[in-house]
Design a protein around this motif. Structure first.
Motif, PDB file in Angstrom:
ATOM      1  N   PRO A 174       0.811  -1.219   0.000  1.00 46.12           N
ATOM      2  CA  PRO A 174       0.000   0.000   0.000  1.00 46.12           C
ATOM      3  C   PRO A 174       0.839   1.263   0.000  1.00 46.12           C
ATOM      4  N   GLN A 175       0.251   2.342  -0.474  1.00 47.97           N
ATOM      5  CA  GLN A 175       0.777   3.669  -0.211  1.00 47.97           C
ATOM      6  C   GLN A 175       0.376   4.054   1.212  1.00 47.97           C
ATOM      7  N   VAL A 176       1.271   4.681   1.942  1.00 48.07           N
ATOM      8  CA  VAL A 176       1.037   4.989   3.349  1.00 48.07           C
ATOM      9  C   VAL A 176       1.118   6.501   3.551  1.00 48.07           C
ATOM     10  N   GLN A 177       0.069   7.062   4.164  1.00 46.07           N
ATOM     11  CA  GLN A 177       0.070   8.482   4.521  1.00 46.07           C
ATOM     12  C   GLN A 177      -0.158   8.596   6.026  1.00 46.07           C
ATOM     13  N   VAL A 178       0.737   9.272   6.709  1.00 50.35           N
ATOM     14  CA  VAL A 178       0.603   9.492   8.148  1.00 50.35           C
ATOM     15  C   VAL A 178      -0.240  10.738   8.375  1.00 50.35           C
ATOM     16  N   LEU A 179      -1.264  10.599   9.209  1.00 50.57           N
ATOM     17  CA  LEU A 179      -2.152  11.718   9.502  1.00 50.57           C
ATOM     18  C   LEU A 179      -1.755  12.482  10.752  1.00 50.57           C
ATOM     19  N   ALA A 180      -1.344  11.752  11.812  1.00 57.06           N
ATOM     20  CA  ALA A 180      -1.119  12.424  13.092  1.00 57.06           C
ATOM     21  C   ALA A 180      -0.404  11.496  14.051  1.00 57.06           C
ATOM     22  N   ARG A 181       0.047  12.074  15.149  1.00 54.36           N
ATOM     23  CA  ARG A 181       0.591  11.299  16.260  1.00 54.36           C
ATOM     24  C   ARG A 181      -0.575  10.777  17.099  1.00 54.36           C
ATOM     25  N   ASP A 182      -0.573   9.487  17.381  1.00 53.36           N
ATOM     26  CA  ASP A 182      -1.631   8.908  18.204  1.00 53.36           C
ATOM     27  C   ASP A 182      -1.241   9.014  19.675  1.00 53.36           C
ATOM     28  N   PRO A 183      -2.195   9.317  20.565  1.00 63.09           N
ATOM     29  CA  PRO A 183      -1.874   9.460  21.996  1.00 63.09           C
ATOM     30  C   PRO A 183      -1.613   8.119  22.666  1.00 63.09           C
ATOM     31  N   ALA A 184      -0.417   7.587  22.463  1.00 64.96           N
ATOM     32  CA  ALA A 184      -0.076   6.258  22.970  1.00 64.96           C
ATOM     33  C   ALA A 184       0.167   6.232  24.473  1.00 64.96           C
ATOM     34  N   HIS A 185       0.253   7.412  25.124  1.00 61.60           N
ATOM     35  CA  HIS A 185       0.533   7.447  26.556  1.00 61.60           C
ATOM     36  C   HIS A 185      -0.681   7.032  27.383  1.00 61.60           C
ATOM     37  N   ARG A 186      -1.852   6.974  26.782  1.00 55.29           N
ATOM     38  CA  ARG A 186      -3.068   6.656  27.533  1.00 55.29           C
ATOM     39  C   ARG A 186      -3.187   5.150  27.784  1.00 55.29           C
ATOM     40  N   LYS A 187      -3.997   4.816  28.770  1.00 54.25           N
ATOM     41  CA  LYS A 187      -4.254   3.408  29.067  1.00 54.25           C
ATOM     42  C   LYS A 187      -5.078   2.775  27.957  1.00 54.25           C
ATOM     43  N   PHE A 188      -6.040   3.532  27.418  1.00 51.47           N
ATOM     44  CA  PHE A 188      -6.921   3.012  26.379  1.00 51.47           C
ATOM     45  C   PHE A 188      -6.747   3.814  25.091  1.00 51.47           C
ATOM     46  N   ASN A 189      -6.806   3.098  23.956  1.00 52.35           N
ATOM     47  CA  ASN A 189      -6.838   3.796  22.670  1.00 52.35           C
ATOM     48  C   ASN A 189      -8.085   4.673  22.605  1.00 52.35           C
ATOM     49  N   ILE A 190      -8.002   5.741  21.831  1.00 51.12           N
ATOM     50  CA  ILE A 190      -9.188   6.558  21.591  1.00 51.12           C
ATOM     51  C   ILE A 190      -9.409   6.772  20.098  1.00 51.12           C
TER      52      ILE A 190
END
Length: 448
Positions: free
Chosen positions: A5-21
């Motif tokens: 696939p072609q890959v486009q990064v949109l943003a930094r994900d908040p990985a510091h949290r206990k749960f994904n959002i």
């Protein structure tokens, strides 16, 4: 095999949290195409935020790009900070084809409605509009056309939007807690720019419905769901109780049972079972309940590994596809992903795919040629596998067409783009092996 696939990064994900959002299966259209443009919604940090993620709030971001390969434009709606570490509180997006409005609802887990929408024409004629927050209302606690005192706007979870017919758009959400909630349906009229209350299309008796998806094809609205039975616990009837707001609260997925189906030919006012018999007329105050005739496609008992809100897709012929997992065939030590299929003639079938690894849920989508693509995450191995099931083969066999590594979360798919352009766009979380705390939100584009 699919090409890389072609890959486009949109943003930094908040990985510091206990749960994904970001990237949860119950986000019906967190990435969607309309009128030659693609849109995505997600949470991330404000561009002007500090370098201390644990103390920084998150904000709803909305991105767009001209297809097929335009650059992403991203706006931040920084007037509403999100601070609750709860995976239920995701962003949902809808587009009304009748007036080109974009609708967002966010930050709910048994909370007051939080909703905003755009000026007319923003998605119908995007080149005429700058991509700026001023084209959206502030956060509202009501749907336009209805009052903020509407009784079902106070305890909202799992909002979803979807294309209806003749230029309209539907909205649904749960009112109530896990095991004791009902789903309510609203219809946004593109002509008037207002919602109307359709009614409680799914009512649980000592249970709550969990919807796999709601899809409209050729004027027919399809919905599949499981029920979650309610287990009483101390304080369940206390208005201040919050135990049910845990990620896996006192009424968890072990109480899920049965895969159910219904359809409507009048945008959700009248509902039929799979045999075509009317089972609920919402204009008369009726609703689909656990006791409605002929709604159970598969009788699956509690404690059988059945999850909630995994995936649904409807093909061009009106066939309905559901992805879920169960242990009813005794095929292994744990649940097995299965493809539950209702053919256009009404016949249901169930076929095993492969053992489930972890709790992450997968996704379904239909190509322009009518083939089914099944996107399966492997949480522990941080990989994604894509299977193809062909229309020509009656959706009876499954070929692995791609495997990729370094991913987490639950993959989401732009169903409209695959259906119209034969491009499989998958919204995922990428997991950097060099830094376990760094994740990106990215779009993978597979050209079929």
């Amino acid at each position: 095999m699919l090409p890389e696939p072609q890959v486009q990064v949109l943003a930094r994900d908040p990985a510091h949290r206990k749960f994904n959002i970001n990237c949860y299966a119950f986000q019906q259209d967190a990435i969607v195409s309309f009128n030659g443009w693609q849109y995505a919604c997600f949470y991330t940090f404000s561009p002007s935020g500090s370098s201390n993620p644990p103390s920084d709030p998150l904000y709803v971001h909305l991105a767009r790009r001209r297809l097929p390969q335009g650059e992403w434009e991203v706006m931040v709606l920084d007037d509403y900070p999100q601070t609750t570490d709860d995976g239920h509180n995701t962003v949902q997006m809808g587009i009304c084809p009748g007036d080109g409005t974009i609708h967002l609802s966010y930050d709910h887990h048994c909370d007051v409605l939080r909703y905003r929408y755009s000026v007319r024409g923003l998605a119908a004629d995007p080149e005429k509009f700058e991509w700026v927050p001023s084209h959206f209302t502030p956060t509202l606690d009501y749907l336009p056309g209805l009052s903020s005192t509407h009784r079902h706007f106070r305890y909202v979870t799992y909002p979803r939007f979807g294309f209806a017919d003749d230029g309209d758009m539907f909205c649904s959400f749960r009112d109530g807690k896990a095991g004791l909630g009902n789903d309510y349906l609203y219809l946004y009229r593109g002509g008037s720019g207002r919602f109307e209350f359709v009614g409680p299309h799914l009512t649980g008796i000592r249970s709550s419905p969990y919807v796999h998806g709601m899809d409209c094809r050729n004027g027919r609205l399809h919905v599949t769901w499981v029920y979650r039975g309610f287990v009483h616990y101390d304080g369940w009837d206390d208005p201040l109780d919050t135990k049910h707001k845990q990620q896996a609260g006192p009424n968890g997925a072990e109480n899920n049972h049965n895969i159910c189906y219904a359809c409507s030919d009048d945008k959700g006012y009248t509902w039929k079972n799979g045999a075509g018999n009317v089972i609920a007329d919402l204009r008369k105050g009726e609703s689909i309940t656990n006791e409605s005739e002929g709604i159970v496609a598969f009788d699956i008992p509690k404690h059988s590994g059945l999850t909630n809100q995994e995936a649904q897709a409807v093909d061009q012929e009106g066939g309905v596809h559901v992805l879920n997992r169960d242990t009813t065939d005794g095929d292994g030590d744990g649940p097995v992903w299965k493809h539950y299929h209702k053919s256009p003639d009404g016949t249901w079938s169930r076929r095993a795919l492969r053992p489930v690894s972890g709790s992450a849920r997968g996704r379904l989508a239909i190509s322009k040629a009518g083939d089914l693509y099944i996107v399966l995450p492997d949480f522990e191995a941080t990989k994604i596998q894509i299977l193809k099931s062909s229309k020509a083969g009656g959706y009876s066999t499954y070929e692995e067409v791609w495997t990729g590594h370094g991913f987490s979360g639950e993959p989401l798919v732009d169903s409209a783009r695959l259906d119209q352009d034969d491009v499989l766009s998958v919204l995922v979380l990428t997991k950097e092996k060099a830094n376990a705390g760094e994740r990106k939100l990215a779009v993978l584009d597979f050209q079929l």
